[in-house]
Every structure is written in structure tokens, then in C-alpha cells.
Design an enzyme around this catalytic site. Structure first.
Site: not given
Length: 224
Positions: A9-11
Site C-alpha cells: 500500500s502507499h500508506s
């Protein structure tokens, strides 16, 4: 050994949250979060994903799920860079639902390709078409849910996992809705609560054993 999962994920927090949820459904599966950049900012990092692939694969391979397009690119590049790219599989599936479905399949001992298919099938939600005529050999049983949370999250995962290895097709119906009992998302989608009466419909050589396993779980209140 079980197939491992990598959550890209980007997060950082999103990846860790999805991994935490998947582990609740499948405690014996290695689920590794690979979210965010090394400095904690939003983004995806090749080295982090590569390390996660190595960590998640304990011998049966690893299935990779991702959130957005660029995360897919990084995941695929990391897999292609492995000494043996066939030991990992990037799947196009809804991140949360796919991770849950894949985790349950991996917990049940399914091979990597089947775990990937379980994740991809999560997009359909696992609800079955009602109204089909029962087969002549169908085993049918009705039961009342007495556990506090009904067929939500962990109980749904326990139920789906209980059918692993059996030659049986099991459907669960609640009112006009029906779900595949092997689909944790489908079972959760029924919204069955404490006090609801559900009906089990099982077919196949192990139909009676499948129903017995579910009845045993219900008697134990799904180990709550």
C-alpha cells in the site's frame, strides 16, 4: 506450511491495518505489510516490497495484494526480480476483501494459485444465487445462532476454514439470501446475528461431515 501474503500500500498504516485484519482470520499465515516509503511518507518502495516477499514466503510461495496502480507496478517489478519469480503471485483484487479471502484460503492449506483465485473472487462478494432446486443427496440442517456476534468476522472465518479438505459444496441461507459457506466474505455478507436461524445445504461425498463440522462450531459458540 502455508502460502504467505504481502500487503502493498502507499500508506504504512493502511498496509499494517489490512495485515492485522487478515491475521485475525488466519493466525497461522504469515502476512507481511509493505506500505509507505522508508521515511514514513506516502508511496511504495521497491526494497521494502522485496524484503516483504522474502519474509512472507516460508516455502509455499507468497501472494501479493496492492492498493493502487503504482503499487501494482512496484509489486510486479519486485516479483520479476526474484531469483524464481514463480514463487510469488501478484493478484488484482480488492485490497481488504481480497486479503481476508486469501488469508482464509491460505490458512486452509490451499496452494498459491488457489489463494490467488480466492482473493480475485472476493470482488463478487461470495453471495450465491438463491432458488436452485436441491440435489437429491442434499444434507439439510437448520440451526439457531447463539453466539454473541453471529456470523461476523472471526466466526465466519472459522466456519469457512472448517470446510477445508472436504469434498462438499455447502450453502448457507438466511431468509432470501444465500452464500457459499467456503467464502468468508459471503458468510459475513449474510449479516446473520445472534438469534437468527440459518439453514445449511450440503452436497457431495463429504456433505454430512461438512454439516457436522459447522454444527459443532455452533455448539461451541464459535469459540467466543
Amino acid at each position: 506450511m502455508n502460502v504467505g501474503l504481502v500487503i502493498v500500500s502507499h500508506s504504512t498504516r493502511l498496509a499494517e491495518g489490512v495485515a492485522e485484519l487478515a491475521l485475525q482470520m488466519a493466525p497461522d499465515v504469515r502476512v507481511v505489510a509493505a506500505g509507505g516509503l522508508p521515511d514514513g511518507n506516502i508511496g511504495t518502495d521497491f526494497e521494502k516490497v522485496s524484503a516483504a516477499l522474502s519474509d512472507a514466503n516460508t516455502g509455499a510461495g507468497a501472494v501479493v495484494l496492492y492498493d493502487l496502480g503504482s503499487a501494482q507496478m512496484v509489486a510486479e517489478l519486485a516479483v520479476e526480480s526474484l531469483g524464481d519469480p514463480s514463487t510469488s503471485l501478484v493478484v488484482d483484487a480488492p485490497l481488504v476483501e481480497g486479503a481476508v479471502a486469501a488469508a482464509v484460503a491460505a490458512q486452509g492449506g490451499e496452494p498459491m494459485a488457489a489463494v490467488g483465485r480466492a482473493a480475485e473472487a472476493a470482488a463478487a462478494g461470495g453471495l450465491a444465487e438463491p432458488g436452485a432446486a436441491p440435489a437429491a443427496e442434499e444434507v439439510r440442517e437448520e440451526l439457531e445462532l447463539t453466539n454473541e456476534v453471529g456470523l461476523h468476522a472471526r466466526p465466519a472465518a472459522l466456519l469457512a476454514r472448517s470446510l477445508a479438505g472436504l469434498q462438499a459444496s455447502v450453502k448457507i441461507s438466511l431468509g432470501d439470501n444465500e452464500a457459499d459457506a467456503a467464502s468468508v466474505l459471503g458468510v459475513m455478507g449474510l449479516g446473520a446475528r445472534q438469534g437468527d436461524r440459518i439453514v445449511l445445504h450440503a452436497n457431495g461425498p463429504d456433505a454430512a461431515q461438512a454439516v457436522e463440522r459447522i454444527l459443532d462450531l455452533a455448539k461451541r459458540n464459535f469459540d467466543e
